[in-house]
Scaffold this motif. Structure first.
Motif, PDB file in Angstrom:
ATOM      1  N   GLY A 150       0.820  -1.209   0.000  1.00  0.00           N
ATOM      2  CA  GLY A 150       0.000   0.000   0.000  1.00  0.00           C
ATOM      3  C   GLY A 150       0.851   1.254   0.000  1.00  0.00           C
ATOM      4  N   GLN A 151       1.933   1.247   0.791  1.00  0.00           N
ATOM      5  CA  GLN A 151       2.861   2.383   0.802  1.00  0.00           C
ATOM      6  C   GLN A 151       3.454   2.620  -0.582  1.00  0.00           C
ATOM      7  N   GLU A 152       3.929   1.542  -1.195  1.00  0.00           N
ATOM      8  CA  GLU A 152       4.596   1.675  -2.492  1.00  0.00           C
ATOM      9  C   GLU A 152       3.624   2.128  -3.580  1.00  0.00           C
ATOM     10  N   ILE A 153       2.393   1.651  -3.515  1.00  0.00           N
ATOM     11  CA  ILE A 153       1.385   2.077  -4.496  1.00  0.00           C
ATOM     12  C   ILE A 153       1.109   3.572  -4.341  1.00  0.00           C
ATOM     13  N   ARG A 154       0.995   4.057  -3.099  1.00  0.00           N
ATOM     14  CA  ARG A 154       0.752   5.484  -2.859  1.00  0.00           C
ATOM     15  C   ARG A 154       1.911   6.318  -3.390  1.00  0.00           C
ATOM     16  N   LYS A 155       3.138   5.863  -3.141  1.00  0.00           N
ATOM     17  CA  LYS A 155       4.308   6.598  -3.626  1.00  0.00           C
ATOM     18  C   LYS A 155       4.313   6.658  -5.153  1.00  0.00           C
ATOM     19  N   LEU A 156       3.919   5.550  -5.767  1.00  0.00           N
ATOM     20  CA  LEU A 156       3.931   5.479  -7.221  1.00  0.00           C
ATOM     21  C   LEU A 156       2.862   6.391  -7.818  1.00  0.00           C
ATOM     22  N   ILE A 157       1.674   6.381  -7.222  1.00  0.00           N
ATOM     23  CA  ILE A 157       0.564   7.174  -7.755  1.00  0.00           C
ATOM     24  C   ILE A 157       0.788   8.667  -7.558  1.00  0.00           C
ATOM     25  N   SER A 158       1.270   9.043  -6.345  1.00  0.00           N
ATOM     26  CA  SER A 158       1.370  10.471  -6.007  1.00  0.00           C
ATOM     27  C   SER A 158       2.748  11.066  -6.265  1.00  0.00           C
ATOM     28  N   ASN A 159       3.714  10.230  -6.723  1.00  0.00           N
ATOM     29  CA  ASN A 159       5.087  10.700  -6.951  1.00  0.00           C
ATOM     30  C   ASN A 159       5.681  11.330  -5.692  1.00  0.00           C
ATOM     31  N   GLN A 160       5.381  10.715  -4.543  1.00  0.00           N
ATOM     32  CA  GLN A 160       5.906  11.233  -3.280  1.00  0.00           C
ATOM     33  C   GLN A 160       7.420  11.107  -3.230  1.00  0.00           C
ATOM     34  N   SER A 161       8.050  12.109  -2.655  1.00  0.00           N
ATOM     35  CA  SER A 161       9.490  12.056  -2.396  1.00  0.00           C
ATOM     36  C   SER A 161       9.679  11.665  -0.935  1.00  0.00           C
ATOM     37  N   ILE A 162      10.241  10.473  -0.713  1.00  0.00           N
ATOM     38  CA  ILE A 162      10.360   9.933   0.638  1.00  0.00           C
ATOM     39  C   ILE A 162      11.807  10.011   1.110  1.00  0.00           C
ATOM     40  N   ASP A 163      11.974  10.428   2.350  1.00  0.00           N
ATOM     41  CA  ASP A 163      13.299  10.446   2.963  1.00  0.00           C
ATOM     42  C   ASP A 163      13.749   9.006   3.193  1.00  0.00           C
ATOM     43  N   ASN A 164      14.822   8.604   2.530  1.00  0.00           N
ATOM     44  CA  ASN A 164      15.293   7.225   2.621  1.00  0.00           C
ATOM     45  C   ASN A 164      16.213   6.959   3.798  1.00  0.00           C
ATOM     46  N   THR A 165      16.466   7.961   4.628  1.00  0.00           N
ATOM     47  CA  THR A 165      17.312   7.764   5.797  1.00  0.00           C
ATOM     48  C   THR A 165      16.638   6.795   6.756  1.00  0.00           C
ATOM     49  N   ARG A 223       2.817  -5.548 -23.949  1.00  0.00           N
ATOM     50  CA  ARG A 223       3.078  -4.411 -24.839  1.00  0.00           C
ATOM     51  C   ARG A 223       3.762  -3.272 -24.082  1.00  0.00           C
ATOM     52  N   THR A 224       3.275  -3.017 -22.868  1.00  0.00           N
ATOM     53  CA  THR A 224       3.867  -1.945 -22.051  1.00  0.00           C
ATOM     54  C   THR A 224       5.312  -2.259 -21.711  1.00  0.00           C
ATOM     55  N   LEU A 225       5.587  -3.488 -21.316  1.00  0.00           N
ATOM     56  CA  LEU A 225       6.949  -3.881 -20.952  1.00  0.00           C
ATOM     57  C   LEU A 225       7.878  -3.852 -22.164  1.00  0.00           C
ATOM     58  N   LYS A 226       7.357  -4.234 -23.310  1.00  0.00           N
ATOM     59  CA  LYS A 226       8.183  -4.288 -24.518  1.00  0.00           C
ATOM     60  C   LYS A 226       8.732  -2.930 -24.902  1.00  0.00           C
ATOM     61  N   THR A 227       7.968  -1.884 -24.614  1.00  0.00           N
ATOM     62  CA  THR A 227       8.391  -0.527 -24.989  1.00  0.00           C
ATOM     63  C   THR A 227       8.985   0.251 -23.814  1.00  0.00           C
ATOM     64  N   ALA A 228       9.229  -0.440 -22.692  1.00  0.00           N
ATOM     65  CA  ALA A 228       9.705   0.256 -21.488  1.00  0.00           C
ATOM     66  C   ALA A 228      11.133   0.766 -21.635  1.00  0.00           C
ATOM     67  N   ASN A 229      11.991  -0.007 -22.319  1.00  0.00           N
ATOM     68  CA  ASN A 229      13.397   0.385 -22.508  1.00  0.00           C
ATOM     69  C   ASN A 229      14.081   0.737 -21.183  1.00  0.00           C
ATOM     70  N   SER A 230      13.846  -0.130 -20.177  1.00  0.00           N
ATOM     71  CA  SER A 230      14.477  -0.009 -18.850  1.00  0.00           C
ATOM     72  C   SER A 230      14.019   1.218 -18.050  1.00  0.00           C
ATOM     73  N   ARG A 231      12.955   1.887 -18.491  1.00  0.00           N
ATOM     74  CA  ARG A 231      12.406   3.004 -17.708  1.00  0.00           C
ATOM     75  C   ARG A 231      11.638   2.432 -16.519  1.00  0.00           C
ATOM     76  N   GLU A 232      12.047   2.844 -15.335  1.00  0.00           N
ATOM     77  CA  GLU A 232      11.534   2.216 -14.116  1.00  0.00           C
ATOM     78  C   GLU A 232      10.016   2.304 -13.995  1.00  0.00           C
ATOM     79  N   LYS A 233       9.452   3.491 -14.170  1.00  0.00           N
ATOM     80  CA  LYS A 233       8.013   3.667 -13.972  1.00  0.00           C
ATOM     81  C   LYS A 233       7.206   2.847 -14.969  1.00  0.00           C
ATOM     82  N   GLN A 234       7.675   2.783 -16.214  1.00  0.00           N
ATOM     83  CA  GLN A 234       6.936   2.011 -17.213  1.00  0.00           C
ATOM     84  C   GLN A 234       7.065   0.517 -16.948  1.00  0.00           C
ATOM     85  N   GLU A 235       8.245   0.086 -16.496  1.00  0.00           N
ATOM     86  CA  GLU A 235       8.413  -1.324 -16.130  1.00  0.00           C
ATOM     87  C   GLU A 235       7.472  -1.697 -14.994  1.00  0.00           C
TER      88      GLU A 235
END
Length: 512
Positions: free
Chosen positions: A92-107, A387-399
């Motif tokens: 759930g945390q990761e989905i929220r970060k992905l949807i809202s483009n949250q910047s999380i402190d990784n410390t 189809r989405t993965l085929k055109t991702a070209n290693s782009r993280e969000k599209q993968e």
């Protein structure tokens, strides 16, 4: 005399607790020792040791099938939802970060100890392992105490005691060698997490009970929804020791207990009519759904890298072995981060999965029109994902987006496609659900069957049926280990060969 009987019962339960603790913890530790220095997951060793241990306990007369003489082993095998709640929360945390483009402190507030206590297990990891055992026993015991659970089982009178031991033990088991920024805060986080997991399980139980007259959805479905929702609400929550422990060791501990129970039923299982077909489909179906999915990702999705393959297959099959390996960090950091997202996304499809299965269980047969519709939707989503993965070209969000769609689509195909195939082969619903749950190592279906959704016989046999396909896991984890050593690129020929063997094996299981 009654006083002495009570005292003996108390002592016996405590002996059972520590015996289970010793068996389960030592099994996980020795499994980690076996794979130390490699990129392989210890879960593949837990399978073998668990089945052998359960079989030996019955064959030597120490126990009977199901290990009723060891009630806490059986109890520990039924805390699946507790182990998964942490993964759902993180997803759930990761989905929220992905949807809202949250910047999380990784410390992080914790720096784990780098010193090994046992070969392959560091001090902090050892404490996580022990703590996970105490948490799961404690939380499930308190849940049963709160809801007034009583099923004429040996443990019915001891849930408050087990709950106290489990929760108190989990609070104090903190590795003093780890560098913790603020120990009081860290400990309080663990207590809060334990309380939240307990609240989720109790609430999930009552919701499932309230809605049962309408549709018999299992508790794990509502526990997933509640955990994911909390994760999305508290997306900035830095993990305390409870979530860390369950992510690292929750699934291995549950599987160790399950495989012991499953191993105890080996002789009994082969004496049941039709069990050979169930086991054959579970074994070869594992090859079909796992390596068939990998084939699609590699050939059509051009996604041949560990960061895609491991979390993609863990999520698309709700696969207990890969889920445990990913969340424990055995398959790399990227797979560890992506796995909770992929594990959660298919549970959206569980609205359909459990609704249709619950209705099918009520009617005693698979609802074919709905099954065909869900399979068609799953195939469409799988095609879009590739189809989405085929055109991702290693782009993280599209993968990640492609893997999310793939996880949902392939899950629908595997669950309902498998049940449809078995139905066409003439297998009854209860046996079909057991066979297909084991064919995809599906934690959700396993928990639902274990909870009695498809009758007492299926609930009793699922531990063994679920365990047998794990004998394929030396191949699964062996190939993923080889992939890790090959800079994350999976050898493709062996994947194609195993997928083909799986198809032939499934045809054999259905025909013979």
């Amino acid at each position: 005399m009654e006083y002495f009987n009570d005292q003996m019962a108390n002592a016996h339960i405590l002996n059972q607790f520590w015996l289970t603790f010793l068996l389960v913890i030592s099994m996980v530790l020795v499994s980690r020792t076996f794979v130390a220095g490699t990129r392989y997951s210890p879960i593949l060793i837990i399978v073998v040791f668990g089945l052998i241990m359960g079989y030996v306990m019955v064959s030597t007369g120490m126990g009977t099938p199901g290990l009723r003489e060891f009630p806490i082993i059986d109890f520990a095998s039924k805390v699946t939802i507790t182990a998964l709640s942490a993964s759902f929360f993180v997803g759930g945390q990761e989905i929220r970060k992905l949807i809202s483009n949250q910047s999380i402190d990784n410390t992080d507030i914790v720096e784990p100890s780098a010193d090994e206590m046992f070969l392959g297990t560091k001090f902090t990891q050892f404490m996580f392992l022990i703590r996970a055992f105490f948490i799961m026993i404690g939380v499930e015991s308190l849940k049963r105490t709160i809801i007034g659970y009583s099923n004429n089982e040996p443990l019915d009178n001891f849930y408050p005691l087990l709950g106290y031991i489990g929760v108190v033990g989990s609070i104090i088991l903190i590795d003093y060698r780890a560098k913790i920024t603020n120990k009081p805060v860290y400990i309080r986080k663990g207590m809060i997490e334990t309380g939240l997991i307990l609240s989720i399980l109790v609430l999930a139980y009552y919701i499932a009970t309230w809605i049962r007259p309408i549709i018999a959805l299992p508790e794990i479905f509502f526990a997933m929804i509640l955990s994911v929702t909390l994760g999305m609400l508290f997306s900035r929550w830095k993990f305390g020791p409870t979530i860390r422990s369950l992510l690292f060791a929750g699934i291995p501990v549950v599987l160790a207990a399950n495989f012991m129970v499953g191993g105890s039923r080996i002789a009994e299982a082969f004496s049941l009519t039709g069990m050979t077909s169930v086991l054959s489909f579970g074994f070869f179906g594992q090859l079909v759904w796992m390596f068939g999915g990998l084939t699609l990702l590699i050939v059509l999705g051009h996604a041949n890298h560990m960061r895609n393959l491991a979390p993609g297959m863990a999520g698309s099959l709700s696969h207990s072995g890969l889920t445990g390996a990913c969340t424990a960090g055995d398959l790399g950091y990227e797979a560890q981060l992506r796995a909770p997202i992929m594990i959660n996304i298919p549970f959206i499809g569980h609205i359909f999965v459990f609704s249709i299965l619950a209705a099918s269980a009520t009617s005693g047969k698979l609802l074919i029109p709905y099954t065909l519709l869900i399979v068609a939707i799953g195939m469409l989503l799988t095609w879009l994902a590739l189809r989405t993965l085929k055109t991702a070209n290693s782009r993280e969000k599209q993968e990640i987006r492609g893997l999310m769609i793939f996880s949902l689509g392939w899950q629908l195909v595997a669950v309902f496609g498998g049940l449809l195939i078995l139905n066409l082969g003439g297998m009854g619903l209860n046996d079909s659900v057991m066979a297909n749950a084991s064919a995809i190592s599906h934690f959700g279906l396993f928990a639902a069957i274990q909870g009695g959704m498809f009758g007492e016989q299926a609930a009793g046999m699922i531990a063994f049926v679920f365990a047998m396909p794990f004998l394929v896991h030396p191949l699964v984890f062996g190939i993923f280990g080889k992939t890790a050593e090959n800079n994350g690129v999976m050898p493709v020929k062996i994947v194609f060969i195993l997928a083909a063997i799986g198809i032939l094996g499934v045809l054999y299981a259905l025909v013979f």
